[in-house]
Write an enzyme that holds these catalytic residues in place. Sequence first.
Site, short mmCIF file in Angstrom:
data_model
loop_
_atom_site.label_atom_id
_atom_site.label_comp_id
_atom_site.label_asym_id
_atom_site.label_seq_id
_atom_site.Cartn_x
_atom_site.Cartn_y
_atom_site.Cartn_z
N TYR A 94 0.88 -1.17 0.00
CA TYR A 94 0.00 0.00 0.00
C TYR A 94 0.92 1.22 0.00
O TYR A 94 1.60 1.49 0.98
CB TYR A 94 -0.89 0.01 1.25
CG TYR A 94 -2.00 1.04 1.19
CD1 TYR A 94 -3.22 0.73 0.60
CD2 TYR A 94 -1.83 2.33 1.69
CE1 TYR A 94 -4.25 1.65 0.52
CE2 TYR A 94 -2.85 3.26 1.62
CZ TYR A 94 -4.06 2.92 1.04
OH TYR A 94 -5.07 3.85 0.96
N TYR A 143 -10.76 -2.76 5.68
CA TYR A 143 -10.37 -1.38 5.95
C TYR A 143 -10.30 -1.07 7.44
O TYR A 143 -9.77 -0.05 7.85
CB TYR A 143 -11.37 -0.40 5.30
CG TYR A 143 -11.27 -0.25 3.80
CD1 TYR A 143 -10.46 -1.09 3.03
CD2 TYR A 143 -12.00 0.73 3.14
CE1 TYR A 143 -10.39 -0.94 1.65
CE2 TYR A 143 -11.93 0.88 1.76
CZ TYR A 143 -11.14 0.04 1.02
OH TYR A 143 -11.06 0.18 -0.35
#
Length: 305
Positions: free
Chosen positions: A165, A257
């Site tokens: 990420y 998330y």
Amino acid sequence: MLDQGLSNYLVQKAKQRQALQQWEYELNAKRNHKGRIVVENEVDLDGPPRDFVYINEYKVGDGIILNQVAVGCECRDCLSDTMGGCCPGASHHKFAYNELGQVKIKAGMPIYECNSRCSCGIECLNRVVQKGIRYDLCIFRTDNGRGWGVRTLEKIRKNSFVMEYVGEIITSEEAERRGQIYDRQGATYLFDLDYVEDVYTVDAAYYGNISHFVNHSCNPNLQVYNVFIENLDERLPRIAFFATRSIRIGEELTFDYNMQVDPVNAESTRMDTNFSLVGGLTGSPKKRMRIECKCGTESCRKYLF
């Protein structure tokens, strides 16, 4: 003769296809990893996102310095003939990988890879995340209102590294400011780097890689790990996604998330157990916008946050 509406649609579809092909070409020109990127939209007429710049590694924001590592290992074989436990041992941690490059430590434990000062070569088994994305992946338009998503074009083995990420590293204060703006847009691209303390955040809204398009799931097939390679500042880990199970060709890639990781043992008690991709700071006293979850899994929590 073609109906006017259909004719207009076909013209728009042709323009869209051309725009997406151009975007696919640009993404592949910018990537520095082995895995190719394919772009597909068989759902609507949306073209490439307007405000997105593809990057391969962290972009460092104002006032943040990444310190280069000063020492490396001197192992003859980092897996079987180590000096002082190799790079993980130097930081009092376990070797993270098996001989196939699959992660073997529990989520929550940090990964310390060999770096540019180590005497081992590029084929060292302790160099996995730094080699980048090796699978061909597809950015595709979802058909249930979740925008873009990412699916794999190759089978991925359980515990294999999939992607990092990446985005712009900013301070938590700046993240709080941006988070309020993103909240109003219903977007979630801020990832708190809270391995030891909540000082920095990764913002992948404008600068990012393919992880920018990975959707949330309450039953994900990707797990987050903190990784240290060229920079050992524990406030600035790299964020790597590994497969939680075997992933089939064509399957969508997802992560939670709002991932919770149980502290594994005394070694990892320093770690904040909340990996969160949030519209602001974790545990911020301000009321966060509740975003409805559309993951569709049996274990769906109905809301992202």
